[in-house]
Design a protein around this motif. Structure first.
Motif, PDB file in Angstrom:
ATOM      1  N   UNK A  59       0.786  -1.145  -0.117  1.00 41.68           N
ATOM      2  CA  UNK A  59      -0.050  -0.050   0.141  1.00 41.68           C
ATOM      3  C   UNK A  59       0.809   1.031  -0.012  1.00 41.68           C
ATOM      4  N   UNK A  60       0.275   2.126  -0.739  1.00 40.21           N
ATOM      5  CA  UNK A  60       0.998   3.514  -0.251  1.00 40.21           C
ATOM      6  C   UNK A  60       0.488   4.158   0.890  1.00 40.21           C
ATOM      7  N   UNK A  61       1.128   5.279   1.417  1.00 45.92           N
ATOM      8  CA  UNK A  61       0.559   6.000   2.544  1.00 45.92           C
ATOM      9  C   UNK A  61      -0.823   6.474   2.401  1.00 45.92           C
ATOM     10  N   UNK A  62      -1.398   6.633   3.463  1.00 45.98           N
ATOM     11  CA  UNK A  62      -2.754   7.426   3.548  1.00 45.98           C
ATOM     12  C   UNK A  62      -2.963   8.677   3.170  1.00 45.98           C
ATOM     13  N   UNK A  63      -1.721   9.493   3.702  1.00 47.87           N
ATOM     14  CA  UNK A  63      -1.771  10.866   3.276  1.00 47.87           C
ATOM     15  C   UNK A  63      -1.548  11.243   1.872  1.00 47.87           C
ATOM     16  N   UNK A  64      -2.294  12.037   1.499  1.00 40.51           N
ATOM     17  CA  UNK A  64      -2.036  12.449   0.126  1.00 40.51           C
ATOM     18  C   UNK A  64      -1.615  13.907  -0.343  1.00 40.51           C
ATOM     19  N   UNK A  65      -0.725  14.357  -1.017  1.00 42.79           N
ATOM     20  CA  UNK A  65      -0.214  13.054  -2.014  1.00 42.79           C
ATOM     21  C   UNK A  65       0.708  12.405  -1.458  1.00 42.79           C
ATOM     22  N   UNK A  66       1.442  12.722  -0.142  1.00 42.23           N
ATOM     23  CA  UNK A  66       2.208  11.982   0.500  1.00 42.23           C
ATOM     24  C   UNK A  66       2.632  12.391   1.811  1.00 42.23           C
ATOM     25  N   UNK A  67       3.192  11.639   2.697  1.00 45.89           N
ATOM     26  CA  UNK A  67       3.451  12.307   4.049  1.00 45.89           C
ATOM     27  C   UNK A  67       4.542  13.588   3.953  1.00 45.89           C
ATOM     28  N   UNK A  68       4.529  14.458   4.776  1.00 43.39           N
ATOM     29  CA  UNK A  68       5.370  15.457   4.635  1.00 43.39           C
ATOM     30  C   UNK A  68       6.727  15.083   4.644  1.00 43.39           C
ATOM     31  N   UNK A  69       7.688  15.574   3.645  1.00 48.32           N
ATOM     32  CA  UNK A  69       9.141  15.023   3.836  1.00 48.32           C
ATOM     33  C   UNK A  69       9.996  16.178   4.478  1.00 48.32           C
ATOM     34  N   UNK A  70      10.728  15.755   5.513  1.00 48.25           N
ATOM     35  CA  UNK A  70      11.405  16.569   6.324  1.00 48.25           C
ATOM     36  C   UNK A  70      12.879  16.184   6.245  1.00 48.25           C
ATOM     37  N   UNK A  71      13.783  17.069   5.915  1.00 46.31           N
ATOM     38  CA  UNK A  71      15.152  16.591   5.450  1.00 46.31           C
ATOM     39  C   UNK A  71      15.972  17.250   6.474  1.00 46.31           C
ATOM     40  N   UNK A  72      16.958  16.690   7.124  1.00 44.20           N
ATOM     41  CA  UNK A  72      17.668  17.349   8.307  1.00 44.20           C
ATOM     42  C   UNK A  72      19.043  17.407   8.004  1.00 44.20           C
ATOM     43  N   UNK A  73      19.789  18.545   8.163  1.00 44.91           N
ATOM     44  CA  UNK A  73      21.138  18.842   7.936  1.00 44.91           C
ATOM     45  C   UNK A  73      21.477  20.036   7.805  1.00 44.91           C
ATOM     46  N   UNK A  74      22.786  20.481   7.884  1.00 44.69           N
ATOM     47  CA  UNK A  74      23.239  21.822   7.643  1.00 44.69           C
ATOM     48  C   UNK A  74      24.188  22.125   6.605  1.00 44.69           C
ATOM     49  N   UNK A  75      24.854  21.060   6.134  1.00 42.75           N
ATOM     50  CA  UNK A  75      25.818  21.513   5.102  1.00 42.75           C
ATOM     51  C   UNK A  75      25.484  22.019   4.015  1.00 42.75           C
ATOM     52  N   UNK A  76      25.745  22.697   3.008  1.00 45.40           N
ATOM     53  CA  UNK A  76      25.431  23.391   1.822  1.00 45.40           C
ATOM     54  C   UNK A  76      24.866  22.115   0.763  1.00 45.40           C
ATOM     55  N   UNK A  77      25.690  20.960   0.779  1.00 43.73           N
ATOM     56  CA  UNK A  77      25.149  20.048  -0.384  1.00 43.73           C
ATOM     57  C   UNK A  77      23.739  19.685  -0.100  1.00 43.73           C
ATOM     58  N   UNK A  78      23.827  19.141   1.386  1.00 50.67           N
ATOM     59  CA  UNK A  78      22.352  18.836   1.755  1.00 50.67           C
ATOM     60  C   UNK A  78      21.434  19.830   1.707  1.00 50.67           C
ATOM     61  N   UNK A  79      21.590  21.027   1.843  1.00 43.89           N
ATOM     62  CA  UNK A  79      20.560  22.102   1.793  1.00 43.89           C
ATOM     63  C   UNK A  79      20.011  22.288   0.169  1.00 43.89           C
ATOM     64  N   UNK A  80      21.062  21.770  -0.714  1.00 45.94           N
ATOM     65  CA  UNK A  80      20.724  21.735  -2.094  1.00 45.94           C
ATOM     66  C   UNK A  80      19.530  20.709  -2.222  1.00 45.94           C
ATOM     67  N   UNK A  81      19.557  19.466  -1.511  1.00 39.10           N
ATOM     68  CA  UNK A  81      18.528  18.453  -1.512  1.00 39.10           C
ATOM     69  C   UNK A  81      17.221  19.035  -0.992  1.00 39.10           C
ATOM     70  N   UNK A  82      17.648  19.604   0.111  1.00 40.32           N
ATOM     71  CA  UNK A  82      16.375  20.095   0.670  1.00 40.32           C
ATOM     72  C   UNK A  82      15.499  20.965  -0.080  1.00 40.32           C
ATOM     73  N   UNK A  83      16.277  22.182  -0.794  1.00 41.46           N
ATOM     74  CA  UNK A  83      15.863  23.124  -1.611  1.00 41.46           C
ATOM     75  C   UNK A  83      14.773  22.275  -2.837  1.00 41.46           C
ATOM     76  N   UNK A  84      15.378  21.217  -3.121  1.00 40.00           N
ATOM     77  CA  UNK A  84      14.647  20.430  -4.296  1.00 40.00           C
ATOM     78  C   UNK A  84      13.511  19.537  -3.595  1.00 40.00           C
ATOM     79  N   UNK A  85      13.622  18.911  -2.755  1.00 34.41           N
ATOM     80  CA  UNK A  85      12.842  17.725  -2.364  1.00 34.41           C
ATOM     81  C   UNK A  85      12.027  18.027  -1.062  1.00 34.41           C
ATOM     82  N   UNK A  86      12.195  18.752  -0.216  1.00 32.24           N
ATOM     83  CA  UNK A  86      11.747  18.955   1.207  1.00 32.24           C
ATOM     84  C   UNK A  86      10.437  19.930   1.336  1.00 32.24           C
ATOM     85  N   UNK A  87       9.559  19.467   2.309  1.00 28.03           N
ATOM     86  CA  UNK A  87       8.282  20.374   2.760  1.00 28.03           C
ATOM     87  C   UNK A  87       8.730  20.964   4.072  1.00 28.03           C
ATOM     88  N   UNK A  88       9.857  20.237   4.780  1.00 27.48           N
ATOM     89  CA  UNK A  88      10.241  20.990   5.931  1.00 27.48           C
ATOM     90  C   UNK A  88      11.862  20.751   5.898  1.00 27.48           C
TER      91      UNK A  88
END
Length: 286
Positions: free
Chosen positions: A163-192
């Protein structure tokens, strides 16, 4: 947040059960380490996702999550399945936290990889595979037909989530981290985005960097909720309240208060009455 190390299941369950009945506490979090990263290195450490599902089944209201799961521990398609199951068990209350994994300069954290036969790749590999994982996980949660994925770090054939998650379109995606390369992933993919500790000044500086990275790819930075982990002091609640106020003033609206073990009796009510309520009352005063 109740780090599930140096504590027993009943200790964590007691806090979450109490917090579930306190409206001022909106969410509850675990961490994702296979061994303690503080205290007795041979002490107990409960596995985060197994524990989260158990606690999700025993609570009714709290948003629940792992702050944050290590992308190094589980292949992304397996993690997507685990998280979807947790969302189903919780009735659609999952907050999906993920990060690149422990930094190589944290010896206690790095030990858990060798102890469990897991590879510990360099930072470039960790961040690159995190970006691919976010793409794979979101597709497994939303695509309605099997798909193949041929990335640099992951190869999937006939991938499909059911099954897929109950939440639509999907559960909120929270990405943790502080290095600039990680923040680039946050900018592209994260809700939080979660700032995993450190000074408020540093958090504000990193938040400004995230704004810039969002602008570079044409994303509105206001779409990403700013989150921060702050320690609770049982002995100096004034210090905790002061830090929360500074974080709120710095644009961080999602505050995660991490509780040191052992957890005192009635600690969730104490946090609500002694920490959260005074700060909330200040905010609501005209």
């Amino acid at each position: 947040m109740t780090p599930p190390a140096q504590v027993a299941y009943d200790d964590v369950l007691r806090v979450w059960d109490e917090a579930d009945g306190i409206p001022q506490i909106e969410h509850a979090w675990l961490f994702d380490h296979l061994m303690p990263i503080g205290g007795d290195p041979h002490g107990p450490a409960l596995e985060g996702w197994t524990l989260l599902s158990a606690l999700a089944a025993r609570t009714e209201r709290l948003r629940v999550g792992v702050m944050v799961t290590s992308n190094r521990f589980r292949p992304p398609a397996i993690l997507a399945k685990i998280a979807a199951t947790a969302d189903v068990i919780s009735g659609g209350r999952l907050e999906f936290g993920i990060g690149a994994g422990s930094r190589p300069d944290v010896p206690m954290a790095r030990c858990e990889y060798a102890a469990h036969g897991l590879p510990f790749h360099d930072a470039g590999h960790a961040v690159g595979s995190l970006a691919e994982a976010c793409t794979i996980i979101r597709r497994l949660w939303t695509d309605t037909a099997p798909f193949d994925f041929h990335g640099h770090y992951n190869q999937l054939t006939g991938a499909f989530g059911n099954p897929q998650p109950l939440q639509r379109p999907h559960p909120p995606i929270l990405i943790g981290g502080q290095a600039t390369p990680t923040l680039r992933v946050v900018a592209e993919h994260a809700d939080r985005w979660n700032m995993p500790g450190g000074s408020i000044g540093k958090a504000i500086e990193r938040s400004a960097t995230l704004d810039r990275l969002c602008a570079e790819i044409g994303r509105d930075p206001a779409e990403i909720t700013r989150s921060i982990v702050l320690p609770v002091s049982y002995d100096r609640p004034d210090d905790t309240r002061r830090t929360i106020r500074a974080a709120l003033d710095g644009g961080f609206s999602h505050i995660v208060l991490t509780l040191p073990a052992p957890y005192p009796t009635g600690v969730a009510r104490w946090v609500a009455d002694t920490i959260i309520k005074p700060v909330s009352d200040e905010i609501t005063v005209p």
